[in-house]
Design a protein around this motif. Structure first.
Motif, mmCIF file in Angstrom:
data_model
loop_
_atom_site.group_PDB
_atom_site.id
_atom_site.type_symbol
_atom_site.label_atom_id
_atom_site.label_comp_id
_atom_site.label_asym_id
_atom_site.label_seq_id
_atom_site.Cartn_x
_atom_site.Cartn_y
_atom_site.Cartn_z
ATOM 1 N N LYS A 61 -6.184 0.452 2.502
ATOM 2 C CA LYS A 61 -5.179 1.458 2.858
ATOM 3 C C LYS A 61 -4.850 2.411 1.710
ATOM 4 O O LYS A 61 -4.053 3.328 1.882
ATOM 5 N N THR A 62 -5.467 2.189 0.540
ATOM 6 C CA THR A 62 -5.112 3.017 -0.620
ATOM 7 C C THR A 62 -6.295 3.738 -1.246
ATOM 8 O O THR A 62 -6.117 4.784 -1.864
ATOM 9 N N GLU B 141 -4.618 8.897 -10.215
ATOM 10 C CA GLU B 141 -3.366 9.568 -10.573
ATOM 11 C C GLU B 141 -2.984 9.194 -12.000
ATOM 12 O O GLU B 141 -2.594 8.062 -12.280
ATOM 13 N N ARG C 203 0.441 4.243 -2.691
ATOM 14 C CA ARG C 203 0.082 5.616 -2.284
ATOM 15 C C ARG C 203 1.082 6.629 -2.818
ATOM 16 O O ARG C 203 0.727 7.779 -3.103
ATOM 17 N N ASP C 204 2.338 6.187 -2.982
ATOM 18 C CA ASP C 204 3.378 7.075 -3.516
ATOM 19 C C ASP C 204 3.354 7.158 -5.036
ATOM 20 O O ASP C 204 4.232 7.786 -5.643
ATOM 21 N N ARG D 174 -2.723 3.688 -8.415
ATOM 22 C CA ARG D 174 -3.788 4.593 -7.986
ATOM 23 C C ARG D 174 -4.680 4.966 -9.170
ATOM 24 O O ARG D 174 -4.186 5.422 -10.209
ATOM 25 N N ALA E 272 0.823 -1.214 0.000
ATOM 26 C CA ALA E 272 0.000 0.000 0.000
ATOM 27 C C ALA E 272 0.853 1.257 0.000
ATOM 28 O O ALA E 272 0.509 2.256 -0.645
ATOM 29 N N ALA E 273 1.991 1.226 0.690
ATOM 30 C CA ALA E 273 2.868 2.398 0.732
ATOM 31 C C ALA E 273 3.417 2.711 -0.658
ATOM 32 O O ALA E 273 3.486 3.878 -1.062
ATOM 33 N N LEU F 57 -8.096 1.416 -6.916
ATOM 34 C CA LEU F 57 -6.905 1.088 -7.699
ATOM 35 C C LEU F 57 -7.322 0.502 -9.036
ATOM 36 O O LEU F 57 -8.276 -0.280 -9.098
#
Length: 311
Positions: free
Chosen positions: A126-127, A38, A17-18, A35, A13-14, A130
Motif C-alpha cells: 500500500k506504500t 521522500e 504515505r503521509d 518513504r 500505511a496511511a 520503504l
C-alpha cells in the motif's frame, strides 16, 4: 508527540504515505519504516534513531520486480533475488538516480530486500518502497518485539504496527552483487553455504574491508546492551552472580539472575536481543554469552556477539 499503536497494516500505511515514521515487523527484526522517495521522511529516520549519516539504509520492496526501478540489477543480483526473495537477504546493487542521497549515504550503490513477514508485505503493498532500518536507538540491540520498539522510540516516531515477535531475530544477510562474485558484507540467516549452492564463487569479506562500507551495521557500534557482554566458550567458564545473566545453548550452573537456555543456534539468534534487553531492564551488569560453532547461522550469531562484547 505520542506514538500510536496499530494492529491494522492499513493504518500503518496511511502514516507512511503521509511522510510519517512507523515501525513494522519483518521476519528479521522490527524496522523503522519511512518513504524511500521522500528526503524529509528519510531524514526523520536518522533523527529518531540518532543514526550516523554515513550508515546507508536498506530499501524494502513489496516485490522483487520493483528492484529495477531503483537499481541496475546485475545477473548475480537477479539470481539472488529469484532464489531468496522474499526472505532475510539484502542485495547491494548499482543505484539508479532519484533516491535521496541519505538513503545510500552518498554511495553509488543501494541495498534492497523483500521481507517475508506478511504484515510488512501488506504495508509495502500500500506504500511502495520503504527504508526500514532496525527500529531502535542507534547502537542498541535491535528490537524483536513491538514492546522493544516502544522502549527505545516512544514519542520519537509516529506509530508502531503491532505484530508477533520476529522469527529470525537478527538482521538480514547483506550481499554485494555489483560484480560477478557475491560478497557477504554482513552475515545473517542466509548462509555462505546457501549462497554457494546457487553461486559457487560467493565468499565473505572481512567486516573491516572497504567493501563493507556498502552495508549497514558494519562501521559503527551495534547490538550492544548496557550490560557488559562476556563471551564464554563452555559452562566451565560460567561465573554465576546475582548481577549477571546467561544466554547460550547449555544449561549453566545455578546462581544467575536470568537464564536463557536455547535449543540450538537458530533459537539462540532468535532470542539474543530480547535477552540483552531483559538484562538491561533488570539493571544487570554482566551477560555471559556462550560461544557456538561458527557454522550456519552461528557465523551471524557470533558476529553479533563479538560486536556486542566489543561495545
Amino acid at each position: 508527540m505520542r506514538t500510536r499503536l496499530f494492529q491494522d497494516p492499513v493504518d500503518a500505511a496511511a502514516v507512511l504515505r503521509d511522510g510519517g515514521l512507523c515501525a513494522i515487523p519483518t521476519e528479521t527484526v522490527y524496522g523503522l519504516a519511512a518513504r524511500a522517495d521522500e528526503a524529509s521522511a528519510v531524514a526523520r529516520v536518522f533523527e529518531a534513531k540518532g543514526r550516523p549519516s554515513d550508515n546507508p539504509l536498506i530499501v524494502h520492496l513489496g516485490d522483487a520486480a520493483e528492484a529495477d526501478v531503483i537499481a541496475h540489477v546485475t545477473e548475480v543480483g537477479r539470481a539472488l533475488l529469484d532464489a531468496f526473495a522474499p526472505g532475510p537477504l539484502t542485495v547491494v546493487l548499482p543505484a539508479r538516480l532519484g533516491l535521496p542521497p541519505a538513503v545510500t549515504a552518498g554511495l553509488d550503490t543501494v541495498a534492497i530486500r523483500v521481507p517475508a513477514a506478511p504484515l510488512a508485505l501488506a504495508v509495502l503493498g500500500k506504500t511502495g518502497p520503504l527504508v526500514a532500518p532496525s527500529a531502535n536507538r542507534s547502537g542498541r540491540p535491535s528490537p524483536t518485539t513491538w514492546e522493544a520498539v516502544i522502549d527505545d522510540l516512544d514519542g520519537r516516531i509516529g506509530a508502531v504496527l503491532q505484530g508477533p515477535p520476529t522469527d529470525v531475530g537478527i538482521e538480514s544477510t547483506v550481499v554485494d552483487a555489483t560484480g560477478d562474485t557475491p560478497l557477504i558484507l554482513r552475515p545473517g540467516a542466509v548462509t555462505l553455504d546457501a549462497l554457494r549452492a546457487l553461486v559457487p564463487n560467493a565468499r565473505a569479506v572481512d567486516p573491516g574491508a572497504e567493501a563493507a562500507r556498502r552495508s549497514p551495521g558494519t562501521r559503527h557500534r551495534h547490538y550492544a546492551p548496557r550490560a557488559r557482554v562476556r563471551l564464554v566458550h563452555s559452562v566451565d567458564q560460567a561465573e554465576p552472580a546475582p548481577e549477571a545473566a546467561w544466554i547460550g545453548v547449555s544449561e549453566p550452573p545455578p546462581g544467575y539472575a536470568q537464564v536463557t537456555a536455547c535449543a540450538d543456534a537458530a533459537d539462540y539468534a532468535r532470542r539474543l536481543f530480547d535477552a540483552f534487553r531483559r538484562a538491561d531492564a533488570a539493571g544487570l551488569g554482566r551477560i555471559d554469552a556462550e560461544v557456538v560453532p561458527e557454522v550456519g547461522i552461528g557465523v551471524a550469531l557470533l558476529d553479533r556477539l563479538r560486536r556486542a562484547a566489543a561495545g
